[in-house]
Design a protein around this motif. Structure first.
Motif, PDB file in Angstrom:
ATOM      1  N   ASP A  38       6.021   8.564  -7.940  1.00  0.00           N
ATOM      2  CA  ASP A  38       6.379   7.817  -6.759  1.00  0.00           C
ATOM      3  C   ASP A  38       7.433   8.481  -5.900  1.00  0.00           C
ATOM      4  O   ASP A  38       7.591   8.116  -4.761  1.00  0.00           O
ATOM      5  CB  ASP A  38       6.843   6.406  -7.129  1.00  0.00           C
TER       6      ASP A  38
ATOM      7  N   LEU B 233       5.993  -4.210   1.655  1.00  0.00           N
ATOM      8  CA  LEU B 233       5.038  -5.279   1.812  1.00  0.00           C
ATOM      9  C   LEU B 233       5.429  -6.225   2.937  1.00  0.00           C
ATOM     10  O   LEU B 233       6.605  -6.475   3.176  1.00  0.00           O
ATOM     11  CB  LEU B 233       4.941  -6.085   0.506  1.00  0.00           C
TER      12      LEU B 233
ATOM     13  N   GLU C 208      -1.595  -7.629   1.163  1.00  0.00           N
ATOM     14  CA  GLU C 208      -0.977  -6.500   0.485  1.00  0.00           C
ATOM     15  C   GLU C 208      -1.290  -6.512  -1.005  1.00  0.00           C
ATOM     16  O   GLU C 208      -1.566  -5.478  -1.604  1.00  0.00           O
ATOM     17  CB  GLU C 208       0.541  -6.529   0.697  1.00  0.00           C
TER      18      GLU C 208
ATOM     19  N   GLN D 100      -4.798  -5.427  -1.396  1.00  0.00           N
ATOM     20  CA  GLN D 100      -4.920  -3.989  -1.179  1.00  0.00           C
ATOM     21  C   GLN D 100      -4.385  -3.204  -2.364  1.00  0.00           C
ATOM     22  O   GLN D 100      -4.962  -2.187  -2.772  1.00  0.00           O
ATOM     23  CB  GLN D 100      -4.165  -3.577   0.087  1.00  0.00           C
ATOM     24  N   THR D 101      -3.272  -3.676  -2.944  1.00  0.00           N
ATOM     25  CA  THR D 101      -2.693  -2.990  -4.101  1.00  0.00           C
ATOM     26  C   THR D 101      -3.647  -2.999  -5.283  1.00  0.00           C
ATOM     27  O   THR D 101      -3.877  -1.966  -5.930  1.00  0.00           O
ATOM     28  CB  THR D 101      -1.365  -3.649  -4.499  1.00  0.00           C
TER      29      THR D 101
ATOM     30  N   SER E 278      -6.659  -0.832  -4.476  1.00  0.00           N
ATOM     31  CA  SER E 278      -6.317   0.596  -4.532  1.00  0.00           C
ATOM     32  C   SER E 278      -6.215   1.083  -5.974  1.00  0.00           C
ATOM     33  O   SER E 278      -6.646   2.189  -6.297  1.00  0.00           O
ATOM     34  CB  SER E 278      -5.000   0.851  -3.797  1.00  0.00           C
ATOM     35  N   LEU E 279      -5.623   0.245  -6.849  1.00  0.00           N
ATOM     36  CA  LEU E 279      -5.516   0.620  -8.258  1.00  0.00           C
ATOM     37  C   LEU E 279      -6.895   0.761  -8.883  1.00  0.00           C
ATOM     38  O   LEU E 279      -7.183   1.761  -9.561  1.00  0.00           O
ATOM     39  CB  LEU E 279      -4.696  -0.420  -9.024  1.00  0.00           C
TER      40      LEU E 279
ATOM     41  N   ALA F 244      -0.450   1.667  -8.926  1.00  0.00           N
ATOM     42  CA  ALA F 244      -1.031   0.716  -7.975  1.00  0.00           C
ATOM     43  C   ALA F 244      -0.251   0.690  -6.677  1.00  0.00           C
ATOM     44  O   ALA F 244      -0.828   0.715  -5.582  1.00  0.00           O
ATOM     45  CB  ALA F 244      -1.080  -0.679  -8.596  1.00  0.00           C
ATOM     46  N   LYS F 245       1.083   0.647  -6.778  1.00  0.00           N
ATOM     47  CA  LYS F 245       1.921   0.581  -5.577  1.00  0.00           C
ATOM     48  C   LYS F 245       1.781   1.845  -4.735  1.00  0.00           C
ATOM     49  O   LYS F 245       1.643   1.783  -3.514  1.00  0.00           O
ATOM     50  CB  LYS F 245       3.377   0.364  -5.982  1.00  0.00           C
TER      51      LYS F 245
ATOM     52  N   SER G 299      -1.695   2.097  -3.140  1.00  0.00           N
ATOM     53  CA  SER G 299      -1.800   1.219  -1.979  1.00  0.00           C
ATOM     54  C   SER G 299      -1.095   1.822  -0.768  1.00  0.00           C
ATOM     55  O   SER G 299      -1.624   1.833   0.340  1.00  0.00           O
ATOM     56  CB  SER G 299      -1.205  -0.158  -2.302  1.00  0.00           C
TER      57      SER G 299
ATOM     58  N   SER H  93      -2.752   3.188   2.721  1.00  0.00           N
ATOM     59  CA  SER H  93      -2.316   2.678   4.020  1.00  0.00           C
ATOM     60  C   SER H  93      -1.964   3.813   4.971  1.00  0.00           C
ATOM     61  O   SER H  93      -2.063   3.664   6.190  1.00  0.00           O
ATOM     62  CB  SER H  93      -1.097   1.763   3.849  1.00  0.00           C
TER      63      SER H  93
END
Length: 494
Positions: free
Chosen positions: A15, A38, A48, A51-52, A55-56, A409-410, A413, A417
């Motif tokens: 991250d 978010l 959000e 989407q998270t 995306s994961l 996941a975060k 996402s 985006s």
């Protein structure tokens, strides 16, 4: 992986590139913000969250499918009968049996997958069926089947990087914005406005290149060499790193080194609000323009950040313009530890500014050059991943930097985006991590089975089933402990 092994991506540290504005496929938008946050409205939070999760599932689904297909394809080529190809664990939500006799399954827990082969670890197979049994294949064929999964992950990453190089991606130029007083960057002589050109003899064209070069030097005792330019003057700078260390989960390498990238001036117009943050609790909304902070006029976001950083836990009064209205809003800042320093944290992102064309660089190559560069990038990321894992086990890098599915996941996402280029780059990064991790000689992973086969080759016969079973239990404990630490780190970052 086979039926007795599972693919579950856990990344040592995925991250910091995004959270510090220098994501591996950095767009102009990414360098302008510290984090992707978010929305605070109920509908925004629902979107959000959706989407998270999406995306994961998409990230793990793509990479696990690629990994397992590597095992599947080579097994079929070697004449092994594949009984089941499953994406996900648990109860099937969809399945069908193909004409090849393989049962294809989409399971309810999308956090891994497996390939189950006929006669995987059982010698009691009828003589007429041995030609389809994994157990009775030659040592070379078994090695090829097991190694195929992680190698396909690495190949996918190389192709993804090559595609990005061929397509062309525009990045902010690595121009120094602010140099922290007393930092390594300050001691080496780096100044605001300088262009970073080279680190340790390797050209750097983007902040990603610089982040990777600095990350590779964590814990180093030797000197670091840099070539910089300011105007027409080019200088070579060097300084000793003296066992330089920092927390990857708190700060990026460039910021730990003492550099903040140059960004265009930004008005203090909020664009996104982090769920549960000080900004959210105070009732701040996207579109709010901060006019004053504790009765002091502010016109730039940098002015706001300067006050926020030195006010952890304090209550500040913001005068914001919301549409035609002026509202006075008290905010009690959160506390956040960054590289050992406690700073004030609002939990808001600002609107994007226009990035000057002369402060951008587009990296684009012809097809042949992009293939070579894609392969080199994959090898560079593989080596960085491998050395970082080594530093985890030697204590140079803290176990706090391990990340699991929540962080994935975060970041997935946020990268989604930011655009398709950013998401593809993120997929490549995680694919490299998945490939390298699975090649480690830890039982339960592909690399553990390859270690068994290496011992079989050296001894001329397989290890005893009892010894292999004992090693598998140890591997299960090791992998389980790492997963627990990763998930604990994920939860602690929420």
């Amino acid at each position: 992986m086979h039926g007795w092994r599972r693919t579950s991506p856990t990344n040592y540290c995925d991250d910091w590139p995004l959270n510090n504005g220098v994501h591996s496929c950095t767009s102009i938008l990414e360098v302008q913000s510290e984090t992707k946050l978010l929305c605070s409205t109920n509908r925004g939070m629902e979107l959000e969250l959706l989407q998270t999760i999406t995306s994961l599932i998409l990230t793990i689904g793509i990479l696990v499918t690629i990994h397992e297909y590597g095992h599947f394809w080579v097994a079929r080529k070697c004449g092994v009968k594949v009984l089941r190809f499953s994406i996900g664990f648990g109860a099937p939500i969809w399945k069908r049996t193909g004409a090849d006799g393989t049962e294809y399954v989409l399971a309810s827990i999308p956090l891994g997958g497996y390939v189950k082969m006929f006669g995987e670890n059982n010698a009691s197979v009828a003589p007429e069926e041995r030609h389809q049994s994994f157990f009775y294949k030659t040592l070379g064929q078994r090695v090829a089947i097991v190694a195929a999964g992680p190698l396909v992950n690495l190949a996918f990453a190389a192709i993804a990087y090559a595609a990005l190089f061929a397509y062309g991606v525009t990045y902010p130029k690595p121009i120094v914005g602010v140099v922290e007083s007393g930092s390594l960057a300050d001691s080496i002589g780096i100044q605001s406005g300088m262009d970073l050109i080279e680190i340790d003899g390797r050209p750097v064209r983007t902040w990603e290149d610089i982040n990777l070069a600095l990350a590779a030097r964590v814990g180093s005792l030797s000197e670091i060499d840099m070539v910089v330019a300011k105007g027409n003057e080019v200088s070579r700078l060097s300084t000793s790193l003296n066992d330089w260390r920092f927390q990857f989960d708190e700060i990026s390498p460039i910021r730990a080194f003492g550099i903040s990238p140059w960004v265009p001036p930004m008005e203090p117009i909020l664009s996104q609000i982090q769920l549960g943050s000080a900004a959210s609790k105070a009732g701040l909304q996207p579109g709010d323009l901060i006019k004053t902070l504790n009765n002091q006029p502010v016109t730039l976001w940098s002015e706001v950040v300067t006050v926020l950083r030195v006010s952890p836990g304090k209550q500040l009064t913001l005068l914001v313009q919301r549409g035609p209205n002026l509202l006075e809003i008290p905010v009690t800042l959160d506390r956040k530890i960054v590289n050992g320093e406690t700073i004030g944290y609002l939990g808001a992102n600002v609107a994007n500014s226009v990035w000057p064309a002369d402060k951008q660089v587009t990296v684009q190559m012809n097809p042949l050059a992009s293939i070579v560069a894609g392969g080199e990038k994959m090898l560079q990321m593989s080596w960085l991943t491998l050395t970082s894992i080594g530093k985890l086990f030697t204590g140079v890098v803290s176990l706090d930097n391990l990340s699991g599915p929540i962080t994935i996941a975060k970041v997935a996402s946020a990268s989604a985006s930011s655009g398709i280029e950013s998401f593809i780059n993120f997929l490549a990064f995680i694919s490299v991590s998945l490939g390298v991790l699975n090649l480690l000689p830890i039982p339960m992973l592909d690399g553990g089975h390859l270690a068994f086969y290496a011992a079989e080759w050296a001894r001329g016969r397989p290890l005893s089933e009892r010894l292999q079973a004992f090693a598998m239990k140890i591997g299960l404990v090791v992998v389980g402990c790492l997963m627990v630490i990763a998930i604990f780190n994920d939860v602690s970052r929420l």
